[in-house]
Design a protein around this motif. Sequence first.
Motif, PDB file in Angstrom:
ATOM      1  N   VAL A  72     -23.122   0.716 -16.326  1.00  8.00           N
ATOM      2  CA  VAL A  72     -22.357   1.540 -15.237  1.00  8.00           C
ATOM      3  C   VAL A  72     -21.057   2.146 -15.828  1.00  8.00           C
ATOM      4  N   GLN A  73     -21.046   3.414 -16.071  1.00  9.51           N
ATOM      5  CA  GLN A  73     -19.737   4.012 -16.802  1.00  9.51           C
ATOM      6  C   GLN A  73     -18.777   4.509 -15.780  1.00  9.51           C
ATOM      7  N   LEU A  74     -17.471   4.260 -15.877  1.00  6.58           N
ATOM      8  CA  LEU A  74     -16.274   4.698 -15.197  1.00  6.58           C
ATOM      9  C   LEU A  74     -15.592   5.623 -15.702  1.00  6.58           C
ATOM     10  N   GLN A  75     -15.208   6.756 -15.003  1.00  4.03           N
ATOM     11  CA  GLN A  75     -14.377   7.651 -15.568  1.00  4.03           C
ATOM     12  C   GLN A  75     -13.235   7.950 -14.816  1.00  4.03           C
ATOM     13  N   ALA A  76     -12.065   7.415 -15.002  1.00  3.78           N
ATOM     14  CA  ALA A  76     -10.892   7.635 -14.038  1.00  3.78           C
ATOM     15  C   ALA A  76     -10.090   8.872 -14.581  1.00  3.78           C
ATOM     16  N   SER A  77      -9.663   9.487 -13.446  1.00  2.71           N
ATOM     17  CA  SER A  77      -8.709  10.857 -13.817  1.00  2.71           C
ATOM     18  C   SER A  77      -7.813  11.026 -12.823  1.00  2.71           C
ATOM     19  N   GLY A  78      -6.859  11.724 -12.706  1.00  3.07           N
ATOM     20  CA  GLY A  78      -5.943  12.260 -11.767  1.00  3.07           C
ATOM     21  C   GLY A  78      -4.499  11.726 -11.987  1.00  3.07           C
ATOM     22  N   GLY A  79      -4.286  11.101 -13.216  1.00  2.00           N
ATOM     23  CA  GLY A  79      -2.928  10.321 -13.444  1.00  2.00           C
ATOM     24  C   GLY A  79      -2.044  11.672 -13.740  1.00  2.00           C
ATOM     25  N   GLY A  80      -0.781  11.258 -14.019  1.00  2.00           N
ATOM     26  CA  GLY A  80       0.393  12.240 -14.198  1.00  2.00           C
ATOM     27  C   GLY A  80       1.596  11.949 -14.150  1.00  2.00           C
ATOM     28  N   THR A  81       2.494  12.826 -14.001  1.00  2.00           N
ATOM     29  CA  THR A  81       3.912  12.272 -13.799  1.00  2.00           C
ATOM     30  C   THR A  81       4.492  13.052 -12.537  1.00  2.00           C
ATOM     31  N   VAL A  82       5.009  12.200 -11.883  1.00  7.05           N
ATOM     32  CA  VAL A  82       5.402  12.684 -10.533  1.00  7.05           C
ATOM     33  C   VAL A  82       6.769  12.260 -10.186  1.00  7.05           C
ATOM     34  N   VAL A 129      -0.507   2.015 -15.990  1.00  9.33           N
ATOM     35  CA  VAL A 129      -2.044   2.630 -16.417  1.00  9.33           C
ATOM     36  C   VAL A 129      -2.962   2.118 -15.252  1.00  9.33           C
ATOM     37  N   TYR A 130      -3.613   2.916 -14.606  1.00  2.88           N
ATOM     38  CA  TYR A 130      -4.334   2.529 -13.440  1.00  2.88           C
ATOM     39  C   TYR A 130      -5.900   2.638 -14.133  1.00  2.88           C
ATOM     40  N   PHE A 131      -6.455   1.417 -13.664  1.00  4.11           N
ATOM     41  CA  PHE A 131      -8.079   1.349 -13.939  1.00  4.11           C
ATOM     42  C   PHE A 131      -8.796   1.015 -12.720  1.00  4.11           C
ATOM     43  N   CYS A 132      -9.797   1.604 -12.989  1.00  6.14           N
ATOM     44  CA  CYS A 132     -10.887   1.350 -11.801  1.00  6.14           C
ATOM     45  C   CYS A 132     -11.955   0.418 -12.288  1.00  6.14           C
ATOM     46  N   ALA A 133     -12.652  -0.317 -11.491  1.00  2.00           N
ATOM     47  CA  ALA A 133     -13.387  -1.279 -11.815  1.00  2.00           C
ATOM     48  C   ALA A 133     -14.691  -1.246 -10.859  1.00  2.00           C
ATOM     49  N   ASP A 157     -17.250  -6.311 -12.956  1.00  2.93           N
ATOM     50  CA  ASP A 157     -18.340  -5.966 -14.334  1.00  2.93           C
ATOM     51  C   ASP A 157     -18.138  -4.944 -14.886  1.00  2.93           C
ATOM     52  N   TYR A 158     -17.698  -3.963 -14.606  1.00  2.07           N
ATOM     53  CA  TYR A 158     -17.216  -2.885 -15.327  1.00  2.07           C
ATOM     54  C   TYR A 158     -15.861  -2.116 -15.169  1.00  2.07           C
ATOM     55  N   TRP A 159     -15.479  -1.572 -16.006  1.00  2.00           N
ATOM     56  CA  TRP A 159     -13.935  -1.113 -16.046  1.00  2.00           C
ATOM     57  C   TRP A 159     -14.357   0.390 -16.773  1.00  2.00           C
ATOM     58  N   GLY A 160     -13.240   0.921 -16.188  1.00  5.54           N
ATOM     59  CA  GLY A 160     -12.906   2.646 -16.492  1.00  5.54           C
ATOM     60  C   GLY A 160     -11.817   2.474 -17.774  1.00  5.54           C
ATOM     61  N   GLN A 161     -11.677   3.523 -18.326  1.00  6.76           N
ATOM     62  CA  GLN A 161     -10.746   3.606 -19.424  1.00  6.76           C
ATOM     63  C   GLN A 161      -9.347   3.652 -18.984  1.00  6.76           C
ATOM     64  N   GLY A 162      -8.823   4.072 -17.754  1.00 11.09           N
ATOM     65  CA  GLY A 162      -7.500   3.979 -17.360  1.00 11.09           C
ATOM     66  C   GLY A 162      -6.797   5.308 -17.562  1.00 11.09           C
ATOM     67  N   THR A 163      -5.752   5.578 -16.458  1.00  8.77           N
ATOM     68  CA  THR A 163      -5.198   6.719 -16.493  1.00  8.77           C
ATOM     69  C   THR A 163      -3.762   6.697 -16.144  1.00  8.77           C
ATOM     70  N   GLN A 164      -2.777   7.188 -16.836  1.00  5.74           N
ATOM     71  CA  GLN A 164      -1.456   7.004 -16.790  1.00  5.74           C
ATOM     72  C   GLN A 164      -0.867   7.705 -15.703  1.00  5.74           C
ATOM     73  N   VAL A 165      -0.109   6.863 -14.853  1.00  3.39           N
ATOM     74  CA  VAL A 165       0.562   7.313 -13.789  1.00  3.39           C
ATOM     75  C   VAL A 165       2.311   7.005 -14.082  1.00  3.39           C
ATOM     76  N   THR A 166       3.019   8.152 -14.253  1.00  2.00           N
ATOM     77  CA  THR A 166       4.359   7.837 -14.406  1.00  2.00           C
ATOM     78  C   THR A 166       5.236   8.544 -13.308  1.00  2.00           C
ATOM     79  N   VAL A 167       6.200   7.534 -12.534  1.00  6.23           N
ATOM     80  CA  VAL A 167       6.957   8.113 -11.537  1.00  6.23           C
ATOM     81  C   VAL A 167       8.228   8.141 -12.087  1.00  6.23           C
ATOM     82  N   SER A 168       9.189   9.375 -11.942  1.00  4.86           N
ATOM     83  CA  SER A 168      10.410   9.536 -12.394  1.00  4.86           C
ATOM     84  C   SER A 168      11.239   9.426 -11.312  1.00  4.86           C
ATOM     85  N   SER A 169      12.518   8.561 -11.488  1.00  6.80           N
ATOM     86  CA  SER A 169      13.447   8.615 -10.504  1.00  6.80           C
ATOM     87  C   SER A 169      14.345   9.655 -10.548  1.00  6.80           C
TER      88      SER A 169
END
Length: 129
Positions: free
Chosen positions: A1-11, A92-96, A117-129
């Motif tokens: 099983v391959q997992l592909q995470a997306s949607g991260g960013g800066t907010v 960094v957020y990972f799905c599994a 059993d399976y992990w995705g590669q991670g997507t960075q989430v950055t929250v600025s104050s």
Amino acid sequence: VQLQASGGGTVQAGGSLRLSCAASARIFQDYAMGWFRQTPGKERAFVASISGTGRSTYYSASVKGRFTISRDNSKSTVYLQMNSLGPEDTAVYFCAASIRGLATALRAWSHQGSAYDYWGQGTQVTVSS
């Protein structure tokens, strides 16, 4: 099983993001799914989980009421809707995926990274104050 995470960013603080995780599993419903996050120098931390059917969910105390995990089995995709984000959510957020898709007692085991059993590669989430 391959997992592909997306949607991260800066907010900005108070904003929202939606993460997606697409899976290659032939029978996606067989897998319970989880989201974890990690910051530098810290261990990976549980965020949320969802059973194979989507009827059961479980959240960490730090995100409950702000984040919502959901899944679309027809698209083999799990989502994490994150609202009211704060700087403490920066990670960094990972799905599994866990083969325990039929298990509904998520509270008992789904917070443990070793249960997946399976992990995705991670997507960075950055929250600025």
